[in-house]
Motif scaffolding. Structure first.
Motif, PDB file in Angstrom:
ATOM      1  N   THR A 190      15.899  29.672 -44.504  1.00 44.22           N
ATOM      2  CA  THR A 190      15.688  30.695 -45.531  1.00 44.22           C
ATOM      3  C   THR A 190      15.658  30.071 -46.924  1.00 44.22           C
ATOM      4  O   THR A 190      14.810  30.408 -47.756  1.00 44.22           O
ATOM      5  CB  THR A 190      16.798  31.758 -45.457  1.00 44.22           C
ATOM      6  OG1 THR A 190      16.805  32.348 -44.156  1.00 44.22           O
ATOM      7  CG2 THR A 190      16.578  32.842 -46.502  1.00 44.22           C
ATOM      8  N   PHE A 216      10.255  32.880 -38.425  1.00 47.09           N
ATOM      9  CA  PHE A 216       9.942  32.923 -39.852  1.00 47.09           C
ATOM     10  C   PHE A 216       8.477  33.277 -40.087  1.00 47.09           C
ATOM     11  O   PHE A 216       8.101  33.627 -41.210  1.00 47.09           O
ATOM     12  CB  PHE A 216      10.278  31.586 -40.517  1.00 47.09           C
ATOM     13  CG  PHE A 216      11.722  31.457 -40.905  1.00 47.09           C
ATOM     14  CD1 PHE A 216      12.315  32.379 -41.752  1.00 47.09           C
ATOM     15  CD2 PHE A 216      12.496  30.416 -40.426  1.00 47.09           C
ATOM     16  CE1 PHE A 216      13.652  32.268 -42.115  1.00 47.09           C
ATOM     17  CE2 PHE A 216      13.828  30.291 -40.777  1.00 47.09           C
ATOM     18  CZ  PHE A 216      14.407  31.218 -41.626  1.00 47.09           C
ATOM     19  N   ASP A 248      10.919  36.543 -43.381  1.00 50.06           N
ATOM     20  CA  ASP A 248      11.825  35.568 -44.004  1.00 50.06           C
ATOM     21  C   ASP A 248      13.149  36.230 -44.390  1.00 50.06           C
ATOM     22  O   ASP A 248      13.940  35.660 -45.133  1.00 50.06           O
ATOM     23  CB  ASP A 248      11.175  34.928 -45.230  1.00 50.06           C
ATOM     24  CG  ASP A 248      10.832  35.956 -46.318  1.00 50.06           C
ATOM     25  OD1 ASP A 248      11.034  37.159 -46.089  1.00 50.06           O
ATOM     26  OD2 ASP A 248      10.356  35.540 -47.394  1.00 50.06           O
TER      27      ASP A 248
END
Length: 324
Positions: free
Chosen positions: A133, A228, A232
């Motif tokens: 992240t 992802f 996100d």
């Protein structure tokens, strides 16, 4: 809407409680007091229960969590991420079956190894999600790296279909541990370490646990970047991973006896990885979500469901090959 501290505490406490309940309530023992193998029927029921929990969480996101305007999109992201993570976790079972067979792990002790393996997997994935992240938010070009890696990983998996699996006992990590740490000659019940002749020694069961953790780490290198491509949002990424991993142990005992019939699953998984990688590259080029999440969900479900259905149809009536 970002979840608060109390949500994280409650959610993780509930996950830990489920695992402890599973171990204490369903961890049956035989007449000698040793852990009994998990019956297939029990494993199937538990697998279904964990899947229903995930669907219940999806319904909670769809109807109740966060601002009304973004609920459905967030819920679909969770469900898509869960399907991807669940599908990739099934591939772990192939390796678990091989590890347990090659190390001769008694069925009753596999339950304990997988429990601690799951706890370690949750911790590792949480760390990887935080790292991923941070990278995604700091460097948008990392999407290109993740996308290319997923396409390459999917292509590599597709090319490896049918190749002979390497023996986990030949692992360089395992050989390094055996040279530098004292290990008992055989199992000592369900213990990972024992004190013998005045010193602490690892048991082969501890080496099996290490191999299981390394296996999940390798698979996480594919699965974390894959989700992802869908979102996100660390909340969605983490919860989808947790629900997929929670059912992994039950799924192992439900499917280990028939995993040889999933002949085309790796084909499906490799295609999904390449599709997800291409989606991530398209997202970067488009500067946003190039493919709606509901399309990604439908395509992922069709590819994985189709590969499983084709596998079961083409292998109907086949006997299980001997362990080795």
């Amino acid at each position: 809407m970002e979840p608060g501290l109390w949500f994280w505490i409650t959610f993780n406490a509930a996950v830990l409680g489920l695992l402890l309940l599973d171990l204490g309530l369903f961890g049956r023992r035989d007449a000698n007091g040793d852990p009994a193998p998990v019956p297939v029927r029990t494993a199937l029921l538990k697998s279904a229960g964990y899947a229903l929990l995930a669907l219940g969480f999806f319904a909670f996101l769809w109807t109740s969590y966060g601002p009304e305007a973004g609920r459905q999109a967030r819920a679909l992201e969770f469900l898509t991420g869960y399907v991807i993570e669940w599908s990739l976790s099934v591939d772990n079972i192939f390796v678990f079956v091989l590890i347990f067979a090659r190390f001769g792990v008694p069925p009753g002790y596999q339950h304990r190894v997988l429990l601690w393996g799951i706890l370690g997997a949750l911790a590792m994935r949480a760390a990887m999600i935080l790292l991923g992240t941070s990278l995604m938010r700091e460097f948008d070009w990392i999407m290109v790296v993740f996308g290319l890696f997923l396409v390459w990983s999917g292509w590599k998996m597709l090319r490896s279909v049918g190749a002979e699996e390497s023996d986990p006992r030949d692992s360089a990590v395992l050989r390094w541990l055996e040279r530098r740490l004292p290990v008992t000659e055989g199992y000592r019940g369900r213990a990972f370490a024992v004190r013998e002749a005045g010193r602490w020694m690892l048991t082969p069961l501890a080496l099996v646990l290490i191999m299981v953790e390394l296996t999940d780490l390798v698979f996480a290198l594919d699965s974390i970047p894959a989700i992802f491509a869908v979102t996100d949002d660390p909340f969605i990424v983490y919860t989808a991973n947790v629900f997929a991993i929670l059912g992994l142990r039950a799924m192992y005992f439900a499917l280990s006896g028939v995993i040889h019939r999933f002949r085309y699953l790796k084909h499906g998984l490799s295609i999904v990885l390449m599709i997800v990688g291409a989606k991530m590259l398209a997202n970067y080029v488009a500067g946003g979500k190039a493919v709606p999440v509901e399309y990604a969900l439908a395509l992922t479900g069709a590819v994985i469901g189709g590969s499983i259905a084709l596998s079961l149809w083409r292998t109907r009536g086949e006997a299980r090959p001997p362990a080795g």
